[in-house]
Design an enzyme around this catalytic site. Structure first.
Site, mmCIF file in Angstrom:
data_model
loop_
_atom_site.group_PDB
_atom_site.id
_atom_site.type_symbol
_atom_site.label_atom_id
_atom_site.label_comp_id
_atom_site.label_asym_id
_atom_site.label_seq_id
_atom_site.Cartn_x
_atom_site.Cartn_y
_atom_site.Cartn_z
ATOM 1 N N PHE A 70 6.407 -3.579 -6.598
ATOM 2 C CA PHE A 70 6.970 -4.920 -6.453
ATOM 3 C C PHE A 70 7.382 -5.528 -7.793
ATOM 4 O O PHE A 70 7.820 -6.664 -7.826
ATOM 5 C CB PHE A 70 5.962 -5.853 -5.765
ATOM 6 C CG PHE A 70 5.972 -5.716 -4.277
ATOM 7 C CD1 PHE A 70 6.935 -6.360 -3.512
ATOM 8 C CD2 PHE A 70 5.037 -4.939 -3.624
ATOM 9 C CE1 PHE A 70 6.960 -6.235 -2.125
ATOM 10 C CE2 PHE A 70 5.047 -4.805 -2.241
ATOM 11 C CZ PHE A 70 6.019 -5.461 -1.495
ATOM 12 N N PRO A 130 7.067 0.585 -2.859
ATOM 13 C CA PRO A 130 6.087 1.280 -3.702
ATOM 14 C C PRO A 130 5.796 0.509 -4.982
ATOM 15 O O PRO A 130 4.753 0.713 -5.592
ATOM 16 C CB PRO A 130 6.766 2.608 -4.021
ATOM 17 C CG PRO A 130 7.793 2.786 -2.965
ATOM 18 C CD PRO A 130 8.242 1.408 -2.583
ATOM 19 N N HIS A 161 -1.944 5.464 -14.376
ATOM 20 C CA HIS A 161 -2.596 4.381 -13.632
ATOM 21 C C HIS A 161 -4.082 4.333 -13.950
ATOM 22 O O HIS A 161 -4.649 5.292 -14.464
ATOM 23 C CB HIS A 161 -2.419 4.572 -12.111
ATOM 24 C CG HIS A 161 -1.059 4.152 -11.622
ATOM 25 N ND1 HIS A 161 0.042 4.976 -11.717
ATOM 26 C CD2 HIS A 161 -0.631 3.004 -11.042
ATOM 27 C CE1 HIS A 161 1.097 4.348 -11.214
ATOM 28 N NE2 HIS A 161 0.721 3.145 -10.794
ATOM 29 N N LYS A 191 -7.322 4.266 -8.774
ATOM 30 C CA LYS A 191 -6.201 4.497 -7.846
ATOM 31 C C LYS A 191 -6.531 5.670 -6.931
ATOM 32 O O LYS A 191 -6.982 6.713 -7.374
ATOM 33 C CB LYS A 191 -4.901 4.756 -8.621
ATOM 34 C CG LYS A 191 -3.700 4.867 -7.723
ATOM 35 C CD LYS A 191 -2.397 4.781 -8.497
ATOM 36 C CE LYS A 191 -1.195 5.087 -7.630
ATOM 37 N NZ LYS A 191 -1.061 4.226 -6.452
ATOM 38 N N THR A 222 0.850 -1.198 0.000
ATOM 39 C CA THR A 222 0.000 0.000 0.000
ATOM 40 C C THR A 222 0.878 1.238 0.000
ATOM 41 O O THR A 222 1.823 1.330 0.786
ATOM 42 C CB THR A 222 -0.905 0.002 1.248
ATOM 43 O OG1 THR A 222 -1.569 -1.245 1.314
ATOM 44 C CG2 THR A 222 -1.920 1.133 1.180
#
Ligand code: NAD
Length: 265
Positions: A126, A124, A153, A157, A98
């Protein structure tokens, strides 16, 4: 075999994490927490068949009942601090995806984790490609001081700019300072507020929010009669799972709070 519990298990990222952990031979899925779906089978919830593992709606209760070694946290910026604090106070390591935790909150969590012998990774992003994009951006920064970031995004979001854009800006800024290079002065005056984006660590960031996107970022470097652009695209949320699984396997080796997956690679 580390015991893993997923917080935010019925969200878009949480459901992918449930599948990734359930499919991994070295991790044991022990439960999920979310605001709804209490008592439902977590395997049925994510469409991989009955696993005999129930969903919870209370994190502290789930920690006591399922006794995980690690909690993977993908919820939202409003609740992540309190969730991670709860896990650390129970001595449970936390892998946090998160975004939105402030530096002050990260410092607090570091202290709480160390007090209770529990580690935290806050990443932030992965995805391996995104981590490489940030590394390359920092390497290019001394040679191309003029740089802007565009992050794109999906429109659900919650936060803007993205945590990835903020970390990229921070890494570029640190590399510029180390190399003692100074960007050109921005001479543009906005006739429409916001037209030039926002600045973090003096780096301009533009945030795009549209249906159809997952998670994407461009870093644009301007030079003498040339530009250099690096771009990363996460095309599906599966792209984050190798990083999440790797983090679960390595978290016990990294004391305190770590910020950024690159430190685990
Ligand atoms: P989402 O809204 O689909 O899922 C969040 C889930 O958390 C929901 O199911 C919600 O009910 C649940 N939730 C809310 N409050 C809770 C609480 N107190 N306890 C337990 N569960 C709770 O969001 P998403 O798209 O899965 O994204 C989640 C977070 O992950 C966002 O902050 C997003 O920016 C971030 N993200 C990070 C990465 C990364 O690589 N680090 C990648 C993608 C998204």
């Amino acid at each position: 075999m580390s015991r893993v519990l997923i917080c935010g298990a019925s969200g878009r990222m949480g459901m992918e994490v449930v599948k990734a952990v359930a499919n991994d031979d070295e991790l044991t899925l022990v439960g999920g927490v979310d605001c709804s779906h209490k008592g439902e089978d977590i395997g049925e919830l994510v469409g991989i068949g009955t696993l005999g593992i129930p969903m919870h709606d209370n994190l502290a209760e789930a920690l006591k009942e399922q006794k995980p070694d690690i909690v993977v946290e993908f919820t939202n910026p409003a609740v992540v601090y309190s969730n991670v604090k709860t896990c650390l106070e129970h001595g449970v390591h936390c892998v946090v995806g998160t975004t939105g935790l402030t530096e002050e909150q990260r410092n607090d969590l570091d202290a709480i984790g160390r007090k209770h012998g529990a580690n935290v990774l806050i990443a932030p992003n992965f995805s391996l490609g995104a981590v490489m994009m940030m590394k390359v951006a920092a390497e290019l920064a001394p040679y191309f001081p003029d740089v802007e970031i565009i992050e794109l995004h999906h429109n659900k979001k919650y936060d803007a700019p993205s945590g990835t854009a903020i970390l990229t800006a921070k890494l570029i800024h640190e590399a510029q300072e180390a190399a003692k290079v100074v960007p050109s002065e921005d001479l543009t005056r906005e006739s429409l507020p916001g037209a030039r984006g926002a600045k973090f660590d003096d780096i301009t960031i533009h945030s795009v929010r549209l249906p159809g996107y997952v998670a994407h970022q461009e870093v644009l470097f301007g030079g003498h009669s040339e530009t250099l652009t690096i771009r990363h695209d996460s095309l599906h949320r599966e792209s984050f799972m190798p990083g999440v699984v790797l983090a679960c396997k390595k978290i016990s080796e990294h004391e305190g709070l770590t910020y950024g997956l690159e430190h685990y690679l």
